[in-house]
Design a protein around this motif. Sequence first.
Motif, PDB file in Angstrom:
ATOM      1  N   ARG A 150     -29.696 -80.760  26.173  1.00 30.39           N
ATOM      2  CA  ARG A 150     -28.532 -79.888  26.243  1.00 30.39           C
ATOM      3  C   ARG A 150     -27.350 -80.526  25.510  1.00 30.39           C
ATOM      4  NH1 ARG A 150     -25.976 -75.636  25.365  1.00 30.39           N
ATOM      5  NH2 ARG A 150     -24.258 -75.099  26.763  1.00 30.39           N
TER       6      ARG A 150
ATOM      7  N   GLU B 148     -27.802 -80.180  21.819  1.00 32.43           N
ATOM      8  CA  GLU B 148     -27.432 -78.835  21.383  1.00 32.43           C
ATOM      9  C   GLU B 148     -25.920 -78.727  21.166  1.00 32.43           C
ATOM     10  OE1 GLU B 148     -28.789 -76.149  24.333  1.00 32.43           O
ATOM     11  OE2 GLU B 148     -30.912 -76.339  23.828  1.00 32.43           O
TER      12      GLU B 148
ATOM     13  N   ALA C 153     -31.419 -81.528  15.359  1.00 36.53           N
ATOM     14  CA  ALA C 153     -31.467 -80.446  16.336  1.00 36.53           C
ATOM     15  C   ALA C 153     -31.718 -79.114  15.651  1.00 36.53           C
ATOM     16  CB  ALA C 153     -30.162 -80.403  17.124  1.00 36.53           C
TER      17      ALA C 153
ATOM     18  N   LEU D   2     -33.427 -76.397  18.098  1.00 34.60           N
ATOM     19  CA  LEU D   2     -32.512 -76.403  19.249  1.00 34.60           C
ATOM     20  C   LEU D   2     -31.283 -75.570  18.952  1.00 34.60           C
ATOM     21  CD1 LEU D   2     -32.558 -80.090  20.563  1.00 34.60           C
ATOM     22  CD2 LEU D   2     -33.837 -78.114  21.358  1.00 34.60           C
ATOM     23  N   ARG D   3     -30.929 -75.418  17.669  1.00 38.02           N
ATOM     24  CA  ARG D   3     -29.814 -74.595  17.266  1.00 38.02           C
ATOM     25  C   ARG D   3     -30.150 -73.935  15.945  1.00 38.02           C
ATOM     26  NH1 ARG D   3     -28.209 -73.789  21.334  1.00 38.02           N
ATOM     27  NH2 ARG D   3     -26.136 -74.066  22.278  1.00 38.02           N
TER      28      ARG D   3
END
Length: 222
Positions: free
Chosen positions: A168, A171, A216, A221-222
């Motif tokens: 998290r 991110e 990421a 993740l993004r």
Amino acid sequence: MAKSSTVTEVDQQRVFVVDDHELVREGIRFLLDTSDKLRYAGEASTFADAIARAPAVKPDLALIDVQLPDGSGIEVCREIRSILPDTRCVMLTSFSDDEAMMDAVIAGASGFIMKQARSRELLEAIERVADGAVLLDPAAVERQRQVMQRAARSDDHRLETLTDQERRILELVADGLTNTEIASELSIAPKTAKNAISSILLKLGMTRRVNAAVFAVRNGLR
């Protein structure tokens, strides 16, 4: 708005501007004069001048035009980062170019700023990078993510070493948040956020958060 009289030059981050247009350089200089966090430290108008002057100036942050008359601003970023690894570089551009953006990030840039931005938006963006943020255009990042997902590549198992909270936080790093903003978002102490990012970088085998942000994106993740 003039700078606060209580702010000293020691407290301000030094900014080096590389652009072949005098009007742009003067405009940025005027803008920096209104900031309590930043101060104008020098300028260059060409690739050669930038490489020659940057080591003497030793700026905290360099604003670099993507296109210079005698070379690529991205290469200027790469050279400055190799000579002055603690200097953050931000690319200035008049047009959106997803591939150039990712090339600049790989070269060590902390993001892109459009020259068409309003003065206040431009200053806030520069100050955010000075505070440690990574500026990546979300739409461009999404397009690059889709390209990367379609491309054939080997699986990267480093994500499996991260805890749920670390994922998290990664991110949020990719979203360009600073340590303080991440701490606020997750209701944790800033020191906890800082330590978590250090742990993430160690697990990923990286030393810079901008590389973690690109990682990421490349891994969805993004």
